[in-house]
Design an enzyme around this catalytic site. Structure first.
Site, PDB file in Angstrom:
ATOM      1  N   ASN A   9      -2.177 -13.305  -7.753  1.00 37.08           N
ATOM      2  CA  ASN A   9      -1.614 -12.112  -7.757  1.00 37.08           C
ATOM      3  C   ASN A   9      -0.080 -12.153  -7.612  1.00 37.08           C
ATOM      4  O   ASN A   9       0.294 -12.519  -6.502  1.00 37.08           O
ATOM      5  CB  ASN A   9      -2.334 -11.271  -6.522  1.00 37.08           C
ATOM      6  CG  ASN A   9      -1.807  -9.936  -6.408  1.00 37.08           C
ATOM      7  OD1 ASN A   9      -0.949  -9.270  -7.016  1.00 37.08           O
ATOM      8  ND2 ASN A   9      -2.820  -9.123  -5.703  1.00 37.08           N
ATOM      9  N   ARG A  88      -3.717 -11.096 -12.156  1.00 39.32           N
ATOM     10  CA  ARG A  88      -3.706  -9.532 -12.054  1.00 39.32           C
ATOM     11  C   ARG A  88      -2.360  -8.773 -12.839  1.00 39.32           C
ATOM     12  O   ARG A  88      -1.594  -9.459 -12.518  1.00 39.32           O
ATOM     13  CB  ARG A  88      -3.567  -9.107 -10.487  1.00 39.32           C
ATOM     14  CG  ARG A  88      -3.346  -7.584 -10.375  1.00 39.32           C
ATOM     15  CD  ARG A  88      -3.075  -7.224  -8.828  1.00 39.32           C
ATOM     16  NE  ARG A  88      -2.930  -5.842  -8.427  1.00 39.32           N
ATOM     17  CZ  ARG A  88      -1.947  -5.482  -7.622  1.00 39.32           C
ATOM     18  NH1 ARG A  88      -1.472  -6.033  -6.840  1.00 39.32           N
ATOM     19  NH2 ARG A  88      -1.873  -4.303  -7.489  1.00 39.32           N
ATOM     20  N   HIS A 176      -4.520   0.574  -9.051  1.00 39.82           N
ATOM     21  CA  HIS A 176      -5.328  -0.099  -7.821  1.00 39.82           C
ATOM     22  C   HIS A 176      -6.877  -0.186  -8.379  1.00 39.82           C
ATOM     23  O   HIS A 176      -7.565  -0.262  -7.462  1.00 39.82           O
ATOM     24  CB  HIS A 176      -5.197   0.822  -6.545  1.00 39.82           C
ATOM     25  CG  HIS A 176      -3.908   0.829  -5.998  1.00 39.82           C
ATOM     26  ND1 HIS A 176      -3.239   1.862  -5.387  1.00 39.82           N
ATOM     27  CD2 HIS A 176      -3.035  -0.279  -5.541  1.00 39.82           C
ATOM     28  CE1 HIS A 176      -2.077   1.543  -4.938  1.00 39.82           C
ATOM     29  NE2 HIS A 176      -1.626   0.124  -5.102  1.00 39.82           N
ATOM     30  N   ARG A 236       8.454   4.274  -2.291  1.00 37.17           N
ATOM     31  CA  ARG A 236       8.228   5.239  -3.419  1.00 37.17           C
ATOM     32  C   ARG A 236       8.004   6.609  -3.255  1.00 37.17           C
ATOM     33  O   ARG A 236       7.329   6.686  -2.035  1.00 37.17           O
ATOM     34  CB  ARG A 236       7.130   4.803  -4.425  1.00 37.17           C
ATOM     35  CG  ARG A 236       7.455   3.473  -5.102  1.00 37.17           C
ATOM     36  CD  ARG A 236       6.170   2.990  -5.898  1.00 37.17           C
ATOM     37  NE  ARG A 236       5.802   1.829  -5.189  1.00 37.17           N
ATOM     38  CZ  ARG A 236       4.469   1.155  -5.535  1.00 37.17           C
ATOM     39  NH1 ARG A 236       3.876   1.448  -6.542  1.00 37.17           N
ATOM     40  NH2 ARG A 236       4.160  -0.088  -5.050  1.00 37.17           N
ATOM     41  N   GLU A 354      -9.484  -7.608  -4.224  1.00 36.98           N
ATOM     42  CA  GLU A 354      -9.042  -7.760  -5.723  1.00 36.98           C
ATOM     43  C   GLU A 354      -9.413  -9.171  -6.219  1.00 36.98           C
ATOM     44  O   GLU A 354      -9.851  -9.442  -7.511  1.00 36.98           O
ATOM     45  CB  GLU A 354      -7.841  -7.322  -6.052  1.00 36.98           C
ATOM     46  CG  GLU A 354      -7.595  -6.080  -5.518  1.00 36.98           C
ATOM     47  CD  GLU A 354      -6.316  -5.709  -4.486  1.00 36.98           C
ATOM     48  OE1 GLU A 354      -5.727  -4.720  -4.550  1.00 36.98           O
ATOM     49  OE2 GLU A 354      -6.684  -6.498  -3.550  1.00 36.98           O
TER      50      GLU A 354
END
Length: 373
Positions: A9, A88, A176, A236, A354
């Protein structure tokens, strides 16, 4: 010889990794290298043993970071044969609705998607390039954060824009997805009553979104064409009136690059608090603006939870995951306090994983039998 998978990742200044055995997908090694581009730190555990945190390392780029990880894996090799390196990748666009083996053609297609995920995609691609160079005998596999949402109805993925723009890929994609797919997979094994029902899942971290999961499938999600839409995040903005963006460009002379910097790096909790994008720091602060930022965040989660509930026509449970969702109990309580309008629903906390979801996908691509969650 143990067949193994290296799952990566890759972030802007970090590289998280896990080595899985393909028999049972047991975790053989896991770690994280932080500080890429400067003085890096490497932490890892081998089996059940955690290694002490070492001194700073000179790590100038992602290729150097990847070389360090490959060297670490080689030095702790328990008779492993590395079959694949699994990456990923944040954005798969219209072209990738499932994990794929990475070829030169695939790389070109992923490069074209960089403008849609400017904070993430370049680092994902840098990790792939480094892995192909340093582990040439391993198969490289891409797993996409957009793939779990790939089958959304046009009702949920369309923008109300002219057809010629929608035909060129200007649409909602969602992100996600690997985190949400893990939740759906785990619920199917541990809570089939909820897996067959309607769940709103909240991946809350420095990046944050919600997903409406009905019968194990993604129906709707708060992020859109980019990972900027929806909830306010660490730095963000989340959803903002598009007219405000064009106003700022005209009124203040901001070009698209400046707007990207403002919206991706200078907004969110960081801007609302004027202190930090780190929730732990905000919780520890007595500054009223810190509390305001957290209240704003909780309000937006609740408002978007209503949207996700509307997309499914109801809700049976609400799931928290991600760094904030798992570890910031006071933030969870702020959100729960605002979810009362949904009725008496069950709330759960499920740790994100993940990497295991990626390992399951890779093992399937390589011909292994489907593995239990």
């Amino acid at each position: 010889m143990i067949s193994a998978l290296l799952v990566l990742n890759t972030g802007s200044s970090s590289l998280k990794f896990q080595v899985f055995s393909r028999i049972g997908l047991d975790v053989l090694m896991a770690g994280k290298l932080t500080g890429i581009g400067g003085e890096a730190r490497l932490r890892f555990r081998f089996g059940s043993q955690s290694a002490p945190r070492g001194g700073p390392l000179d790590c100038k780029d992602h290729e150097t970071a990847m070389a360090m990880v490959i060297d670490l894996v080689d030095r702790h090799d328990g008779d492993w044969q590395l079959n694949a390196v699994v990456h990923r990748v944040v954005h798969g666009g219209n072209s990738f609705s499932r994990p794929v083996i990475i070829t030169s053609e695939v790389l070109e297609m992923l490069q074209a998607l960089v403008p849609l995920a400017p904070l993430h995609q370049p680092h994902n691609l840098a990790g792939i390039a480094a892995a192909r160079s340093l582990a040439p005998d391993a198969v490289n596999i891409a797993c996409f954060d957009t793939a779990f949402h790939a089958n959304h109805s046009p009702l949920f993925h369309s923008f109300a824009l002219p057809g010629h723009l929608r035909d060129k890929g200007v649409r909602r994609y969602g992100f996600h997805g690997l985190s949400y797919e893990w939740i759906a997979t785990l619920l199917a094994r541990t809570r089939p009553d909820l897996a067959s029902g309607r769940v709103v899942a909240a991946h809350l971290g420095n990046g944050a979104s919600l997903c409406a999961i009905s019968g194990g499938s993604s129906i709707d999600t708060t992020m859109g064409m980019t990972a900027l839409d929806g909830l306010p995040m660490g730095s963000r903005s989340g959803a903002i009136d598009p007219g405000a963006i064009t106003y700022m460009m005209r009124r203040f002379g901001y070009d698209p690059d400046i707007m990207d910097t403002i919206l991706y790096e200078e907004s969110g909790l960081k801007a609302l608090s004027g202190i930090s994008n780190d929730v732990e720091s905000l919780l520890a602060s007595n500054d009223p603006q810190a509390g305001f930022a957290l209240d704003y965040f909780a309000l937006k989660v609740a408002q978007f939870a209503a949207t996700m509930t509307g997309s499914m026509g109801g809700i049976d449970a609400f799931v928290f995951t991600g760094g904030i969702g798992e570890h910031a109990a006071p933030v969870r309580e702020r959100i729960r306090a605002r979810l009362g309008f949904l009725g008496d629903i069950e709330t759960l906390v499920i740790p994100a994983n993940e990497e295991r979801m990626m390992a399951i996908h890779a093992d399937h691509i390589l011909g292994g039998q489907p593995c239990a969650a």
